[in-house]
Design a protein around this motif. Structure first.
Motif, PDB file in Angstrom:
ATOM      1  N   LEU A  69       0.952  -1.218  -0.011  1.00 58.24           N
ATOM      2  CA  LEU A  69       0.074  -0.011  -0.227  1.00 58.24           C
ATOM      3  C   LEU A  69       0.830   1.123  -0.014  1.00 58.24           C
ATOM      4  O   LEU A  69       0.743   2.396  -0.774  1.00 58.24           O
ATOM      5  N   VAL A  70       1.975   1.072   0.899  1.00 60.53           N
ATOM      6  CA  VAL A  70       2.882   2.510   0.864  1.00 60.53           C
ATOM      7  C   VAL A  70       3.672   2.611  -0.440  1.00 60.53           C
ATOM      8  O   VAL A  70       3.715   3.817  -0.789  1.00 60.53           O
ATOM      9  N   GLN A  71       3.722   1.571  -1.046  1.00 57.10           N
ATOM     10  CA  GLN A  71       4.567   1.598  -2.363  1.00 57.10           C
ATOM     11  C   GLN A  71       3.556   2.372  -3.272  1.00 57.10           C
ATOM     12  O   GLN A  71       3.943   3.133  -4.030  1.00 57.10           O
ATOM     13  N   SER A  72       2.233   2.095  -3.120  1.00 52.19           N
ATOM     14  CA  SER A  72       1.331   2.739  -4.248  1.00 52.19           C
ATOM     15  C   SER A  72       1.174   4.273  -3.863  1.00 52.19           C
ATOM     16  O   SER A  72       1.293   4.886  -4.955  1.00 52.19           O
ATOM     17  N   VAL A  73       1.420   4.617  -2.641  1.00 54.74           N
ATOM     18  CA  VAL A  73       1.430   6.243  -2.362  1.00 54.74           C
ATOM     19  C   VAL A  73       2.640   6.995  -2.804  1.00 54.74           C
ATOM     20  O   VAL A  73       2.543   7.884  -3.171  1.00 54.74           O
ATOM     21  N   LYS A  74       3.726   6.090  -2.572  1.00 56.31           N
ATOM     22  CA  LYS A  74       5.070   6.794  -2.940  1.00 56.31           C
ATOM     23  C   LYS A  74       5.063   6.735  -4.654  1.00 56.31           C
ATOM     24  O   LYS A  74       5.401   7.849  -5.313  1.00 56.31           O
ATOM     25  N   ASP A  75       4.571   5.672  -5.215  1.00 58.47           N
ATOM     26  CA  ASP A  75       4.463   6.000  -6.706  1.00 58.47           C
ATOM     27  C   ASP A  75       3.393   6.559  -7.219  1.00 58.47           C
ATOM     28  O   ASP A  75       3.277   7.297  -8.536  1.00 58.47           O
ATOM     29  N   GLY A  76       2.341   6.748  -6.667  1.00 59.74           N
ATOM     30  CA  GLY A  76       1.222   7.326  -7.119  1.00 59.74           C
ATOM     31  C   GLY A  76       0.235   6.046  -7.712  1.00 59.74           C
ATOM     32  O   GLY A  76       0.702   5.300  -8.234  1.00 59.74           O
ATOM     33  N   LEU A  77      -1.144   6.519  -7.845  1.00 55.83           N
ATOM     34  CA  LEU A  77      -1.911   5.304  -8.475  1.00 55.83           C
ATOM     35  C   LEU A  77      -3.264   5.964  -9.182  1.00 55.83           C
ATOM     36  O   LEU A  77      -3.958   6.595  -8.104  1.00 55.83           O
ATOM     37  N   GLY A  78      -3.346   5.649 -10.264  1.00 55.44           N
ATOM     38  CA  GLY A  78      -4.631   6.336 -11.023  1.00 55.44           C
ATOM     39  C   GLY A  78      -4.642   7.809 -10.679  1.00 55.44           C
ATOM     40  O   GLY A  78      -3.522   8.435 -10.853  1.00 55.44           O
ATOM     41  N   GLY A  85       9.280  11.465  -2.140  1.00 51.31           N
ATOM     42  CA  GLY A  85      10.263  12.735  -2.121  1.00 51.31           C
ATOM     43  C   GLY A  85       9.553  13.845  -1.231  1.00 51.31           C
ATOM     44  O   GLY A  85       9.999  14.681  -0.861  1.00 51.31           O
ATOM     45  N   LYS A  86       8.208  13.525  -1.175  1.00 54.61           N
ATOM     46  CA  LYS A  86       7.485  14.751  -0.420  1.00 54.61           C
ATOM     47  C   LYS A  86       7.437  14.266   1.051  1.00 54.61           C
ATOM     48  O   LYS A  86       7.343  15.182   1.953  1.00 54.61           O
ATOM     49  N   ASN A  87       7.082  12.942   1.455  1.00 56.15           N
ATOM     50  CA  ASN A  87       7.183  12.565   2.932  1.00 56.15           C
ATOM     51  C   ASN A  87       7.994  11.266   3.032  1.00 56.15           C
ATOM     52  O   ASN A  87       8.033  10.538   1.994  1.00 56.15           O
ATOM     53  N   THR A  88       8.582  11.045   4.144  1.00 58.88           N
ATOM     54  CA  THR A  88       9.465   9.980   4.384  1.00 58.88           C
ATOM     55  C   THR A  88       8.452   8.724   4.278  1.00 58.88           C
ATOM     56  O   THR A  88       7.341   8.559   4.570  1.00 58.88           O
ATOM     57  N   ASP A  89       9.405   7.623   4.074  1.00 56.30           N
ATOM     58  CA  ASP A  89       8.580   6.180   3.957  1.00 56.30           C
ATOM     59  C   ASP A  89       7.981   6.026   5.486  1.00 56.30           C
ATOM     60  O   ASP A  89       6.845   5.470   5.606  1.00 56.30           O
ATOM     61  N   GLU A  90       8.699   6.647   6.648  1.00 57.11           N
ATOM     62  CA  GLU A  90       7.903   6.317   7.740  1.00 57.11           C
ATOM     63  C   GLU A  90       6.826   7.202   8.271  1.00 57.11           C
ATOM     64  O   GLU A  90       5.623   6.580   8.523  1.00 57.11           O
ATOM     65  N   GLU A  91       6.682   8.351   7.369  1.00 59.08           N
ATOM     66  CA  GLU A  91       5.347   9.243   7.803  1.00 59.08           C
ATOM     67  C   GLU A  91       4.320   8.338   6.772  1.00 59.08           C
ATOM     68  O   GLU A  91       3.332   8.581   7.282  1.00 59.08           O
ATOM     69  N   LEU A  92       4.629   8.067   5.518  1.00 58.27           N
ATOM     70  CA  LEU A  92       3.735   7.332   4.957  1.00 58.27           C
ATOM     71  C   LEU A  92       3.317   6.117   5.266  1.00 58.27           C
ATOM     72  O   LEU A  92       2.029   5.784   5.176  1.00 58.27           O
ATOM     73  N   THR A  93       3.992   5.349   5.822  1.00 57.34           N
ATOM     74  CA  THR A  93       3.758   3.826   6.710  1.00 57.34           C
ATOM     75  C   THR A  93       2.550   4.458   7.832  1.00 57.34           C
ATOM     76  O   THR A  93       1.651   3.827   7.746  1.00 57.34           O
ATOM     77  N   ALA A  94       2.966   5.419   8.626  1.00 53.95           N
ATOM     78  CA  ALA A  94       2.193   5.662   9.708  1.00 53.95           C
ATOM     79  C   ALA A  94       0.849   6.337   8.952  1.00 53.95           C
ATOM     80  O   ALA A  94      -0.297   5.833   9.665  1.00 53.95           O
ATOM     81  N   SER A  95       0.439   6.913   7.991  1.00 56.67           N
ATOM     82  CA  SER A  95      -0.399   7.400   7.787  1.00 56.67           C
ATOM     83  C   SER A  95      -1.361   6.320   7.046  1.00 56.67           C
ATOM     84  O   SER A  95      -2.521   6.131   7.286  1.00 56.67           O
ATOM     85  N   VAL A  96      -0.772   5.556   6.371  1.00 52.18           N
ATOM     86  CA  VAL A  96      -1.389   4.261   5.888  1.00 52.18           C
ATOM     87  C   VAL A  96      -1.886   3.169   7.127  1.00 52.18           C
ATOM     88  O   VAL A  96      -3.137   2.881   6.792  1.00 52.18           O
ATOM     89  N   GLN A  97      -1.161   3.019   8.002  1.00 45.35           N
ATOM     90  CA  GLN A  97      -1.467   2.272   9.109  1.00 45.35           C
ATOM     91  C   GLN A  97      -2.647   3.063   9.874  1.00 45.35           C
ATOM     92  O   GLN A  97      -3.520   2.426  10.118  1.00 45.35           O
TER      93      GLN A  97
END
Ligand code: HEC
Length: 107
Positions: A69-78, A85-97
């Motif tokens: 899920l986090v990878q989709s957010v990093k790459d964009g989807l649809g 590059g806008k948010n760190t992996d940790e930040e994106l993982t926390a928001s997805v969780q």
């Protein structure tokens, strides 16, 4: 006078709640403060986005690995923009969780 004191006590309680488990608080904050905010689509389900709290709109996505899920957010989807590059992996993982927890608990 009595009412006022009640209001103050309530705001203190709210503050205490906000300082709860660090990760959960962070995830929600990023969800609301990333640019553009995840909430702008995922609060309402705009543009076919899986809606937070609505498991049906998530479908199989709820069973996906967090990393996927986090990878989709990093790459964009649809129509979802890429956040790499806008948010760190940790930040994106926390928001997805946070989103997944809200949705699992939302039933
Ligand atoms: C412009 C609207 C928009 C914004 C902003 C947005 N999303 Fe999305 N998101 C979508 C849409 C639409 C989909 C479904 C895409 C598809 O399957 O075609 C989606 C899908 C997802 C998925 C599922 C990915 C998958 O692999 O199935 C996750 C998780 C997600 N978004 C999280 C986030 C997070 C976290 C943010 C903020 C950092 C965010 N989104 C911001 C519209 C948005």
């Amino acid at each position: 006078m009595k009412l006022k004191r009640h209001a103050i006590l309530l705001s203190i309680a709210a503050l205490g709640f906000g300082a709860g488990p660090l990760q959960a608080a962070d995830g929600e904050e990023i969800y609301r403060s990333a640019m553009p905010p995840c909430s702008s689509c995922h609060d309402t389900g705009a543009a076919g986005a899986p809606k937070v709290g609505d498991a049906e709109s998530w479908g199989d996505r709820l069973d996906k690995d967090t990393a996927v899920l986090v990878q989709s957010v990093k790459d964009g989807l649809g129509v979802m923009p890429a956040y790499e590059g806008k948010n760190t992996d940790e930040e994106l993982t926390a928001s997805v969780q946070w989103m997944v927890e809200q949705t699992r608990n939302g039933e």
